[in-house]
Design a protein around this motif. Structure first.
Motif, PDB file in Angstrom:
ATOM      1  N   ILE A 107       0.829  -1.202   0.000  1.00  0.00           N
ATOM      2  CA  ILE A 107       0.000   0.000   0.000  1.00  0.00           C
ATOM      3  C   ILE A 107       0.873   1.264   0.000  1.00  0.00           C
ATOM      4  O   ILE A 107       0.616   2.206  -0.743  1.00  0.00           O
ATOM      5  N   ALA A 108       1.927   1.244   0.823  1.00  0.00           N
ATOM      6  CA  ALA A 108       2.805   2.416   0.949  1.00  0.00           C
ATOM      7  C   ALA A 108       3.549   2.725  -0.349  1.00  0.00           C
ATOM      8  O   ALA A 108       3.866   3.878  -0.633  1.00  0.00           O
ATOM      9  N   LEU A 109       3.823   1.688  -1.138  1.00  0.00           N
ATOM     10  CA  LEU A 109       4.568   1.885  -2.387  1.00  0.00           C
ATOM     11  C   LEU A 109       3.717   2.432  -3.526  1.00  0.00           C
ATOM     12  O   LEU A 109       4.263   2.833  -4.558  1.00  0.00           O
ATOM     13  N   LEU A 110       2.412   2.454  -3.353  1.00  0.00           N
ATOM     14  CA  LEU A 110       1.533   2.875  -4.452  1.00  0.00           C
ATOM     15  C   LEU A 110       1.870   4.268  -5.003  1.00  0.00           C
ATOM     16  O   LEU A 110       1.928   4.442  -6.226  1.00  0.00           O
ATOM     17  N   PRO A 111       2.106   5.276  -4.150  1.00  0.00           N
ATOM     18  CA  PRO A 111       2.491   6.583  -4.704  1.00  0.00           C
ATOM     19  C   PRO A 111       3.791   6.526  -5.504  1.00  0.00           C
ATOM     20  O   PRO A 111       3.910   7.185  -6.544  1.00  0.00           O
ATOM     21  N   VAL A 112       4.749   5.720  -5.035  1.00  0.00           N
ATOM     22  CA  VAL A 112       6.021   5.577  -5.754  1.00  0.00           C
ATOM     23  C   VAL A 112       5.778   4.914  -7.105  1.00  0.00           C
ATOM     24  O   VAL A 112       6.292   5.359  -8.142  1.00  0.00           O
ATOM     25  N   ILE A 113       4.983   3.847  -7.097  1.00  0.00           N
ATOM     26  CA  ILE A 113       4.670   3.118  -8.331  1.00  0.00           C
ATOM     27  C   ILE A 113       3.951   4.035  -9.320  1.00  0.00           C
ATOM     28  O   ILE A 113       4.271   4.060 -10.517  1.00  0.00           O
ATOM     29  N   ALA A 114       2.978   4.809  -8.808  1.00  0.00           N
ATOM     30  CA  ALA A 114       2.237   5.741  -9.680  1.00  0.00           C
ATOM     31  C   ALA A 114       3.166   6.798 -10.259  1.00  0.00           C
ATOM     32  O   ALA A 114       3.069   7.146 -11.442  1.00  0.00           O
ATOM     33  N   GLY A 115       4.088   7.295  -9.436  1.00  0.00           N
ATOM     34  CA  GLY A 115       5.026   8.320  -9.900  1.00  0.00           C
ATOM     35  C   GLY A 115       5.942   7.814 -10.989  1.00  0.00           C
ATOM     36  O   GLY A 115       6.146   8.490 -12.011  1.00  0.00           O
ATOM     37  N   VAL A 116       6.487   6.618 -10.809  1.00  0.00           N
ATOM     38  CA  VAL A 116       7.372   6.025 -11.811  1.00  0.00           C
ATOM     39  C   VAL A 116       6.587   5.702 -13.085  1.00  0.00           C
ATOM     40  O   VAL A 116       7.051   5.967 -14.202  1.00  0.00           O
ATOM     41  N   SER A 117       5.384   5.152 -12.925  1.00  0.00           N
ATOM     42  CA  SER A 117       4.558   4.779 -14.076  1.00  0.00           C
ATOM     43  C   SER A 117       4.201   5.990 -14.916  1.00  0.00           C
ATOM     44  O   SER A 117       4.188   5.927 -16.163  1.00  0.00           O
ATOM     45  N   TYR A 118       3.920   7.094 -14.264  1.00  0.00           N
ATOM     46  CA  TYR A 118       3.582   8.324 -14.996  1.00  0.00           C
ATOM     47  C   TYR A 118       4.755   8.788 -15.855  1.00  0.00           C
ATOM     48  O   TYR A 118       4.563   9.204 -17.003  1.00  0.00           O
ATOM     49  N   GLU A 119       5.966   8.710 -15.294  1.00  0.00           N
ATOM     50  CA  GLU A 119       7.149   9.144 -16.050  1.00  0.00           C
ATOM     51  C   GLU A 119       7.388   8.241 -17.264  1.00  0.00           C
ATOM     52  O   GLU A 119       7.761   8.707 -18.332  1.00  0.00           O
ATOM     53  N   VAL A 120       7.175   6.934 -17.077  1.00  0.00           N
ATOM     54  CA  VAL A 120       7.336   5.990 -18.192  1.00  0.00           C
ATOM     55  C   VAL A 120       6.294   6.286 -19.270  1.00  0.00           C
ATOM     56  O   VAL A 120       6.601   6.301 -20.466  1.00  0.00           O
ATOM     57  N   LEU A 121       5.050   6.541 -18.846  1.00  0.00           N
ATOM     58  CA  LEU A 121       3.978   6.842 -19.801  1.00  0.00           C
ATOM     59  C   LEU A 121       4.273   8.136 -20.549  1.00  0.00           C
ATOM     60  O   LEU A 121       4.070   8.221 -21.769  1.00  0.00           O
ATOM     61  N   LYS A 122       4.749   9.142 -19.831  1.00  0.00           N
ATOM     62  CA  LYS A 122       5.074  10.430 -20.451  1.00  0.00           C
ATOM     63  C   LYS A 122       6.201  10.265 -21.469  1.00  0.00           C
ATOM     64  O   LYS A 122       6.163  10.835 -22.561  1.00  0.00           O
ATOM     65  N   LEU A 123       7.207   9.466 -21.110  1.00  0.00           N
ATOM     66  CA  LEU A 123       8.300   9.183 -22.033  1.00  0.00           C
ATOM     67  C   LEU A 123       7.780   8.472 -23.277  1.00  0.00           C
ATOM     68  O   LEU A 123       8.151   8.814 -24.405  1.00  0.00           O
ATOM     69  N   ALA A 124       6.907   7.487 -23.064  1.00  0.00           N
ATOM     70  CA  ALA A 124       6.354   6.728 -24.193  1.00  0.00           C
ATOM     71  C   ALA A 124       5.572   7.627 -25.141  1.00  0.00           C
ATOM     72  O   ALA A 124       5.636   7.475 -26.365  1.00  0.00           O
ATOM     73  N   GLY A 125       4.824   8.591 -24.577  1.00  0.00           N
ATOM     74  CA  GLY A 125       4.006   9.466 -25.400  1.00  0.00           C
ATOM     75  C   GLY A 125       4.794  10.491 -26.185  1.00  0.00           C
ATOM     76  O   GLY A 125       4.258  11.104 -27.110  1.00  0.00           O
ATOM     77  N   ASN A 126       6.069  10.683 -25.824  1.00  0.00           N
ATOM     78  CA  ASN A 126       6.894  11.687 -26.500  1.00  0.00           C
ATOM     79  C   ASN A 126       8.086  11.089 -27.234  1.00  0.00           C
ATOM     80  O   ASN A 126       8.996  11.819 -27.634  1.00  0.00           O
TER      81      ASN A 126
END
Length: 309
Positions: free
Chosen positions: A237-256
């Motif tokens: 549960i505690a790692l969820l913000p970290v996972i979301a943060g990393v996932s967002y950066e990967v998604l942003k990289l993929a989109g650009n």
């Protein structure tokens, strides 16, 4: 392909499109008319808006913003299809009371959605994989199995809800949203024909974000090991913000990026999008185009990014 940075979401019989600090909701009303409402977007961070620009931190707040805006626009679109009631005049005090009640209901819906998602997609897979301990003594192998169970639950969930008629139509509008953005980002005029011929898959889709969350959780949980079963739940549960943060950066990289390796990382999420999007009809495409044009000048985008001789 240059990102337009616009994003959206399918709602009930319509589309929400967001560009920077503005968003528009276009809905096909029961009488066939397309209603478009444009609003200014307010982040949950309020005056601390800078939090939505800091790498790895911004992903958490952008995810929360997306949930809040998504539920708000879904509720708005559903209001066109509620059972007709007798019209009555509301006093100013009654109107404020109604708005407060709706805000509390939305907050409760968001809170319940988060708790349910954590329980189903994070905690349940851990307990299911723990049952395999007698036959799979390796913690690391069980963690990998847990990750695949999590992805399996996600796919089963999509398959189940896709059987509902309203969801099937929503997936068609989801396809129209993607097609519009792909049409723009490939330098084509935003017409029904061009949108129809564009792909219904897009690398910046929320479906791909959720897949990255599930996949990255496997990697992080392999790196962080605790012995207590209770602490293992707490860590997930505690790692969820970290996972979301990393996932967002990967998604942003993929989109650009059109880097072959980044495209490879995007393929599983794009494959799942085949289940969450369907081919829209021309009427749905018309709704999506109006939502885009309410907040985004695609002609100026074409002039700035695509040069014709």
């Amino acid at each position: 392909m240059k990102s337009s940075n616009i994003g959206g979401q399918a709602v009930l019989e319509g589309i929400m499109m967001k560009n920077r600090d503005r968003y528009a909701v276009a809905v096909r009303k029961p009488d066939g008319e397309i209603f478009v409402q444009t609003e200014e977007f307010h982040s949950v961070t309020g005056r601390y808006k800078k939090l939505t620009t800091i790498p790895f931190i911004r992903g958490v707040f952008n995810f929360i913003d997306s949930m809040v805006l998504g539920i708000k626009t879904l509720t708005f679109s559903a209001s066109f299809y509620e059972e007709e009631e007798e019209e009555k005049e509301f006093s100013e005090a009654e109107q404020k009371k109604k708005e407060k009640k709706e805000s509390l209901l939305m907050a409760g819906t968001i809170a319940f959605s988060i708790v349910a998602a954590v329980a189903i997609f994070m905690v349940l897979p851990y307990f299911l994989s723990s049952l395999m301990k007698p036959v799979v003594p390796s913690y690391h192998l069980r963690t990998v199995i847990e990750g695949f169970v999590r992805i399996g639950i996600f796919i089963i969930y999509i398959l189940l809800i896709s059987r509902m008629k309203d969801i099937q139509r929503t997936f068609m509008y989801h396809g129209a949203e993607h097609k519009c953005i792909n049409c723009i980002e490939h330098g084509l005029p935003l017409t029904v024909e061009n949108v129809r011929n564009s792909s219904r898959q897009h690398k910046r889709c929320g479906t791909s974000f959720l897949f990255f969350v599930l996949a990255i959780s496997i990697i992080l949980l392999l790196l962080i090991r605790v012995e207590s079963p209770l602490m293992r739940v707490v860590v997930r549960i505690a790692l969820l913000p970290v996972i979301a943060g990393v996932s967002y950066e990967v998604l942003k990289l993929a989109g650009n990026s059109d880097n072959p390796f980044v495209n490879l990382l995007s393929k599983p999420g794009m494959a799942i999008q085949k289940m969450t999007t369907s081919e829209p009809d021309d009427g749905m495409i018309e709704v999506a185009i109006q939502a885009v044009e309410a907040v985004f000048d695609w002609r100026a985008y074409e002039r700035d990014n695509f040069h014709t001789s």
